[in-house]
Design a protein around this motif. Sequence first.
Motif, PDB file in Angstrom:
ATOM      1  N   PRO A 158       1.221  -1.317   0.194  1.00 44.28           N
ATOM      2  CA  PRO A 158      -0.118   0.534   0.243  1.00 44.28           C
ATOM      3  C   PRO A 158       0.702   0.761   0.047  1.00 44.28           C
ATOM      4  N   PHE A 161      -2.746   5.962   2.612  1.00 38.72           N
ATOM      5  CA  PHE A 161      -3.492   4.933   4.068  1.00 38.72           C
ATOM      6  C   PHE A 161      -5.069   5.819   4.846  1.00 38.72           C
ATOM      7  N   GLY A 170      -5.861   0.851   3.309  1.00 36.71           N
ATOM      8  CA  GLY A 170      -4.688   0.805   2.263  1.00 36.71           C
ATOM      9  C   GLY A 170      -4.887   0.239   0.950  1.00 36.71           C
ATOM     10  N   SER A 171      -4.274   1.775  -0.221  1.00 41.01           N
ATOM     11  CA  SER A 171      -4.292   1.742  -1.168  1.00 41.01           C
ATOM     12  C   SER A 171      -2.605   1.627  -2.102  1.00 41.01           C
ATOM     13  N   ASP A 172      -2.801   0.425  -3.049  1.00 42.26           N
ATOM     14  CA  ASP A 172      -1.872   0.534  -3.971  1.00 42.26           C
ATOM     15  C   ASP A 172      -1.947   0.645  -5.150  1.00 42.26           C
ATOM     16  N   PHE A 177      -9.372   0.827  -1.664  1.00 42.21           N
ATOM     17  CA  PHE A 177      -8.866   0.690  -0.121  1.00 42.21           C
ATOM     18  C   PHE A 177      -9.523  -0.764  -0.147  1.00 42.21           C
ATOM     19  N   LEU A 180      -6.007  -3.190   6.339  1.00 38.24           N
ATOM     20  CA  LEU A 180      -4.443  -3.786   6.175  1.00 38.24           C
ATOM     21  C   LEU A 180      -5.060  -5.368   7.377  1.00 38.24           C
TER      22      LEU A 180
END
Length: 191
Positions: A158, A161, A170-172, A177, A180
């Motif tokens: 990620p 946050f 979290g986001s990648d 989102f 976690l």
Amino acid sequence: VSRDAGRTWKTYVPAGHDGPAFTAVAFGPTGRGVLASGGLLLVSADWGVTWGPPLYAGASPDRAVNDIALRGANAVAVGDGGMIFSSSDAGATWIREASPVSAALTSVALAADGTAVAGTEDGDVLVRTLEWVAAGSAGAPVTAVSAVATPVWTDGLPDLFAATDHDVLGSDDGQTFASLPGLPDLSGASW
């Protein structure tokens, strides 16, 4: 303001602003800083020795500013009623941006590539790459957000946050989102 790594502190109240309630502050490595008090933004170019009003390309804030993020020359200020302002010159000039929500924005963070993340009291998580979009719902008021300094998108880790009462998302990819994994359950804890 501390000029000795936090050993001593001195309060600076800008002239004409007796007894303000400061709601947000951000400084960059060159000494430029932005300070908010209600709907007032003030800027400094000398590590907080002097403060003055910024310029606005259009309207100025008409509601309380709740948080400010500053990274490099990019700055974002968010506040009540979905209000969003941005700056590309370290806070010297601000412009109002379109917001996809009307709820109070409580927190904002910036990555070095200009990507911004913000959270609302209604639990919305917003992301800006080119424009602000609602990227997800946290299901509870967003209390804090964070962005890694230099994101590496879609690497499995990620980069953005958002924290809520009992969850951290979290986001990648800056678009979705998810909670976690491995967070302890603090819902029954008495702090």
